[in-house]
Write a protein that holds these residues in place. Structure first.
Motif, PDB file in Angstrom:
ATOM      1  N   ASP A  21       0.837  -1.206   0.000  1.00  0.00           N
ATOM      2  CA  ASP A  21       0.000   0.000   0.000  1.00  0.00           C
ATOM      3  C   ASP A  21       0.876   1.262   0.000  1.00  0.00           C
ATOM      4  O   ASP A  21       0.637   2.209  -0.756  1.00  0.00           O
ATOM      5  CB  ASP A  21      -0.904  -0.039   1.236  1.00  0.00           C
ATOM      6  CG  ASP A  21      -1.832   1.156   1.299  1.00  0.00           C
ATOM      7  OD1 ASP A  21      -2.409   1.510   0.260  1.00  0.00           O
ATOM      8  OD2 ASP A  21      -1.983   1.740   2.390  1.00  0.00           O
ATOM      9  N   ARG A  25       1.055   4.123  -2.903  1.00  0.00           N
ATOM     10  CA  ARG A  25       0.647   5.518  -2.699  1.00  0.00           C
ATOM     11  C   ARG A  25       1.859   6.441  -2.499  1.00  0.00           C
ATOM     12  O   ARG A  25       1.708   7.562  -2.000  1.00  0.00           O
ATOM     13  CB  ARG A  25      -0.349   5.646  -1.549  1.00  0.00           C
ATOM     14  CG  ARG A  25       0.170   5.260  -0.197  1.00  0.00           C
ATOM     15  CD  ARG A  25      -0.806   5.642   0.909  1.00  0.00           C
ATOM     16  NE  ARG A  25      -1.807   4.635   1.183  1.00  0.00           N
ATOM     17  CZ  ARG A  25      -3.092   4.899   1.383  1.00  0.00           C
ATOM     18  NH1 ARG A  25      -3.546   6.117   1.331  1.00  0.00           N
ATOM     19  NH2 ARG A  25      -3.937   3.937   1.665  1.00  0.00           N
ATOM     20  N   SER A 218      -7.541  -3.584   3.162  1.00  0.00           N
ATOM     21  CA  SER A 218      -7.228  -2.307   2.492  1.00  0.00           C
ATOM     22  C   SER A 218      -7.558  -1.123   3.407  1.00  0.00           C
ATOM     23  O   SER A 218      -6.851  -0.104   3.408  1.00  0.00           O
ATOM     24  CB  SER A 218      -7.987  -2.185   1.171  1.00  0.00           C
ATOM     25  OG  SER A 218      -9.373  -2.288   1.414  1.00  0.00           O
ATOM     26  N   ASP A 219      -8.628  -1.254   4.198  1.00  0.00           N
ATOM     27  CA  ASP A 219      -8.943  -0.185   5.151  1.00  0.00           C
ATOM     28  C   ASP A 219      -7.910  -0.152   6.284  1.00  0.00           C
ATOM     29  O   ASP A 219      -7.538   0.917   6.774  1.00  0.00           O
ATOM     30  CB  ASP A 219     -10.343  -0.400   5.732  1.00  0.00           C
ATOM     31  CG  ASP A 219     -11.441  -0.003   4.740  1.00  0.00           C
ATOM     32  OD1 ASP A 219     -11.218   0.939   3.955  1.00  0.00           O
ATOM     33  OD2 ASP A 219     -12.505  -0.639   4.742  1.00  0.00           O
ATOM     34  N   ALA A 222      -4.810   1.541   5.181  1.00  0.00           N
ATOM     35  CA  ALA A 222      -5.051   2.994   5.084  1.00  0.00           C
ATOM     36  C   ALA A 222      -4.920   3.662   6.456  1.00  0.00           C
ATOM     37  O   ALA A 222      -4.502   4.816   6.554  1.00  0.00           O
ATOM     38  CB  ALA A 222      -6.436   3.251   4.501  1.00  0.00           C
ATOM     39  N   SER A 225      -1.269   4.202   7.162  1.00  0.00           N
ATOM     40  CA  SER A 225      -0.810   5.311   6.323  1.00  0.00           C
ATOM     41  C   SER A 225      -1.247   6.653   6.929  1.00  0.00           C
ATOM     42  O   SER A 225      -0.478   7.622   6.962  1.00  0.00           O
ATOM     43  CB  SER A 225      -1.386   5.116   4.918  1.00  0.00           C
ATOM     44  OG  SER A 225      -1.502   6.315   4.262  1.00  0.00           O
ATOM     45  N   GLN A 226      -2.483   6.689   7.431  1.00  0.00           N
ATOM     46  CA  GLN A 226      -3.007   7.914   8.029  1.00  0.00           C
ATOM     47  C   GLN A 226      -2.157   8.331   9.234  1.00  0.00           C
ATOM     48  O   GLN A 226      -1.819   9.505   9.402  1.00  0.00           O
ATOM     49  CB  GLN A 226      -4.460   7.644   8.461  1.00  0.00           C
ATOM     50  CG  GLN A 226      -5.208   8.829   9.005  1.00  0.00           C
ATOM     51  CD  GLN A 226      -5.673   9.766   7.903  1.00  0.00           C
ATOM     52  OE1 GLN A 226      -5.400   9.536   6.730  1.00  0.00           O
ATOM     53  NE2 GLN A 226      -6.339  10.828   8.276  1.00  0.00           N
ATOM     54  N   TRP A 316      -9.743   8.621   9.819  1.00  0.00           N
ATOM     55  CA  TRP A 316      -9.795   7.339   9.086  1.00  0.00           C
ATOM     56  C   TRP A 316     -11.222   7.087   8.611  1.00  0.00           C
ATOM     57  O   TRP A 316     -12.163   7.201   9.395  1.00  0.00           O
ATOM     58  CB  TRP A 316      -9.350   6.217  10.021  1.00  0.00           C
ATOM     59  CG  TRP A 316      -9.306   4.840   9.427  1.00  0.00           C
ATOM     60  CD1 TRP A 316      -8.582   4.445   8.346  1.00  0.00           C
ATOM     61  CD2 TRP A 316      -9.977   3.668   9.919  1.00  0.00           C
ATOM     62  NE1 TRP A 316      -8.761   3.083   8.134  1.00  0.00           N
ATOM     63  CE2 TRP A 316      -9.612   2.587   9.073  1.00  0.00           C
ATOM     64  CE3 TRP A 316     -10.847   3.406  10.987  1.00  0.00           C
ATOM     65  CZ2 TRP A 316     -10.079   1.281   9.266  1.00  0.00           C
ATOM     66  CZ3 TRP A 316     -11.316   2.116  11.189  1.00  0.00           C
ATOM     67  CH2 TRP A 316     -10.931   1.065  10.330  1.00  0.00           C
TER      68      TRP A 316
END
Ligand SMILES: NC(=O)c1ccc[n+]([C@@H]2O[C@H](COP(=O)([O-])OP(=O)(O)OC[C@H]3O[C@@H](n4cnc5c(N)ncnc54)[C@H](OP(=O)(O)O)[C@@H]3O)[C@@H](O)[C@H]2O)c1
Length: 356
Positions: A21, A25, A218-219, A222, A225-226, A316
């Motif tokens: 991921d 990104r 995938s969530d 994320a 990443s956040q 998120w």
């Protein structure tokens, strides 16, 4: 400038997916050139090196190697996905971050991946709702000796504080969906349940109707990443004793999810009947699921009552809902058919714990 980030357990399901991921990104906040991955086998190191990133072949139980590895690569952020149980791994990484900070004066951060088993009644957690914004640390500390994951969480927070490292504890719930890493792409609970059902030609459940919390992989990636982006942007977000993040996107009602699973397995001819059977004992359930009997209830039949607030405070926004999970349940079967037996170091370590 983007900091140097090390992802441990990068050949695993969660760590591998975070790595994929972050590479996908890659931007000015998380740059591909600043990402390192830690794995423990030569074969995994060779495969991940082909991604054009820096790969460290490290046994995280070796403190000297960990400290040298982090310092020589100027790592300032560690995302630890190799073990929620093994305290030593986390402490070595935090010690290394402390030394890095001392050497450069630059702040360092430790993002730990824990487990929801620490927060269910079946492991001695108090009944009632638990919010990640509540007094989680003090309760974990009081109950630390009765469950290894709690003990590790507390040690992570206390050792980080002592070393001047900023810590965060991410608590993924039942993670589902095909991983996007280079090595293990299967999660634990749902693939194990599917494999057990295929081998018994029937879907079984426990007598009780429990509900758990779910999050698509995938969530989940994320969310990591956040948090990293907030760190890079120097925003203050809950950390240390307040830095618990329950990564839950939606509830899963097991009986309903298993009924969907049974219908999908029957449609593929993988079970003989879509009627759900009931396990008569923990031993039968453990045998069917391939986990040690003393852990089968905690892993697969724990009613969860947790509320996630910190994840929303930092913005998120998971996109997978319970309805989408149910509608796409056949994809989970396809993943097991494609990838075979789930290889989870968590299950391996539970068998090791039972053996003593
Ligand atoms: N998947 C879930 O649903 C879930 C939910 C909540 C919490 N968690 C927790 O999240 C963590 C990651 O889960 P996962 O599903 O990604 O597990 P996984 O696929 O088994 O990945 C763990 C990775 O860490 C590596 N590792 C273990 N010990 C190591 C050591 N001493 N040195 C270097 N590397 C080591 C393993 O290496 P090998 O490949 O050599 O075995 C493996 O690649 C676990 O602690 C798990 O308990 C997972």
């Amino acid at each position: 400038m983007s900091p140097n980030i090390l992802i441990t357990g990068a050949a695993g399901y969660i760590g591998g997916s975070i790595l994929a991921d972050f590479l996908a990104r890659s931007d000015s906040l998380i740059e591909k050139n600043n990402i390192s991955a830690a794995v423990r086998s030569e074969e995994q190191a060779n495969i991940l090196s082909k991604l054009g990133i820096n790969v460290l072949k490290l046994d995280l139980t070796d403190e000297k190697a960990v400290v040298e590895g982090l310092l020589s690569n100027n790592i300032t952020i560690v995302i630890h996905c190799a073990s929620s149980l093994d305290q030593a791994q986390a402490l070595h990484l935090i010690t290394a971050l402390g030394k890095q900070q001392e050497a450069t004066g630059e702040k360092t951060y430790f993002i730990h991946t824990s487990g929801l088993g620490a927060f269910v009644e079946k492991t001695g957690w108090p009944p009632g709702e638990t919010k990640d914004t509540g007094p989680v640390f003090s309760v974990e500390k009081e109950l630390a000796d009765s469950f290894a994951t709690r003990k590790t969480d507390v040690a992570v927070i206390e050792h980080s504080k002592a070393q001047g490292v900023t810590s965060f504890i991410i608590i993924p719930c039942t993670v589902y969906g095909r991983g996007t890493g280079e090595w293990n792409q299967l999660s634990v609970k749902i693939p194990i349940w599917i494999q057990g059902s295929i081998s018994q030609k029937a879907v079984y459940k426990f007598p009780e109707d429990t509900k758990v919390s779910g999050v698509n992989i995938s969530d989940l990636t994320a969310l990591y990443s956040q948090i990293v982006k907030k760190i890079v942007q120097k925003e203050t977000i809950p950390s240390g004793e307040e830095g618990y993040y329950f990564a839950l996107a939606h509830e899963i009602v097991w009986s309903e999810a298993l009924q969907h699973l049974a219908i999908a397995l029957k449609a593929r001819g993988l079970v003989t009947d879509s009627k759900i059977q009931i396990w008569t004992s923990d031993e039968a359930a453990a045998e069917s699921l391939g986990v040690p009997a003393p852990f089968v209830q905690v892993l697969f039949n724990a009613d969860e009552n947790i509320v996630a607030e910190n994840v929303h405070k930092i913005g998120w926004k998971p996109v997978w809902t319970y309805e989408r999970f149910l509608q796409n349940i056949d994809d989970q079967i396809q993943d097991v058919v494609d990838l075979g037996k789930a290889k989870s170091s968590l299950v391996d370590s539970l068998f090791a714990a039972v053996r003593g």
